[in-house]
Each structure stands twice: as C-alpha cells, then as structure tokens.
Write a protein that holds these residues in place. Sequence first.
Motif, PDB file in Angstrom:
ATOM      1  N   LYS A  64       0.807  -1.223   0.000  1.00 26.62           N
ATOM      2  CA  LYS A  64       0.000   0.000   0.000  1.00 26.62           C
ATOM      3  C   LYS A  64       0.840   1.274   0.000  1.00 26.62           C
ATOM      4  O   LYS A  64       0.399   2.306  -0.474  1.00 26.62           O
ATOM      5  N   ASN A  94      -6.627  -6.794   0.604  1.00 25.50           N
ATOM      6  CA  ASN A  94      -7.510  -6.202  -0.397  1.00 25.50           C
ATOM      7  C   ASN A  94      -6.730  -5.621  -1.565  1.00 25.50           C
ATOM      8  O   ASN A  94      -5.826  -4.803  -1.357  1.00 25.50           O
ATOM      9  N   THR A  96      -6.368  -3.036  -4.369  1.00 26.06           N
ATOM     10  CA  THR A  96      -6.876  -1.678  -4.528  1.00 26.06           C
ATOM     11  C   THR A  96      -6.331  -1.084  -5.812  1.00 26.06           C
ATOM     12  O   THR A  96      -5.124  -1.126  -6.058  1.00 26.06           O
TER      13      THR A  96
END
Length: 144
Positions: A64, A94, A96
Amino acid sequence: MKRRAILYVLLFYFASEVIPQYRFPVQEVDSCPKNQWEWYTAGARLNCSYDENNILQYLCIPNKNITTLIEFCYDRTMELIEKGNCLLLYPPGNLTQVSCTKFRVGCPEQDYLSSDIFIYLYCLKINKIHVIDVTLPLHLPTLV
C-alpha cells in the motif's frame, strides 16, 4: 538425500519474510516476474491454486505504501482492473486500484485481469529509496 531436500525447503520457508498483517502468507521480493513463464513458475513455487475461472491466483504487486514488492497466492477470484489503474495490496488482503494516468508511459490503456499485471512493468516498478508517487507525472522509475 531426503533430509537434505527437506532442509532446503525449510531454509527457503524460514528465510522468506512473511508479513503478518495479511490474511494469507505474503513475502517481500526484490522484483516481480517479468513475463508469463516467470509468473507461472513463481505461482508454482508458492503452490498457488487456480480460481473458478481457471486463472492462477499468484500475484506480485507493490504494498500500500509502494515501498516494497510482495508476492502471494490471492484467496479470491482474480479481478478485472480498469484501464488507467495499477494495483496495490492493502491489509488484510484487499486489492486496490490506483490511478496511473499521470504516468508519461506504462499505464494500462485497456482493462485487464489482475493476474496479467506483469504486462504493465511500470505498475510493478518501485524505488526503495525514492518511492513512486503515482500523482506526480515527472517522478517515473526507469526500467532496469
């Protein structure tokens, strides 16, 4: 000979850095596979499964913060990524989409499956000293 093989497997397993904040095992890597053959080889090395569409669930993408590349076997169906986006992995696991439309080159110009991200090398290029800021058009990495 069997003991030696088991020892090598154990050494590889424990030498790999597993990051605990994700719902599946994630390992930091220096680089991601650069073609389909390398991608499938890496997926086989991690013993990744195939999703219900028969797509290998191996992924290698930036974290991230875009400070490191991480590889893992994704535990869900591979996703369709909209053109103009790269992928990052956020905890707990997740995928993204992040815009890369300000890149001068290398931003996907068509929708693609997350498993095909290796085609877009600029989405996988990070610099551990100077982190890519996808919002700045002048801050692009150079391919090695």
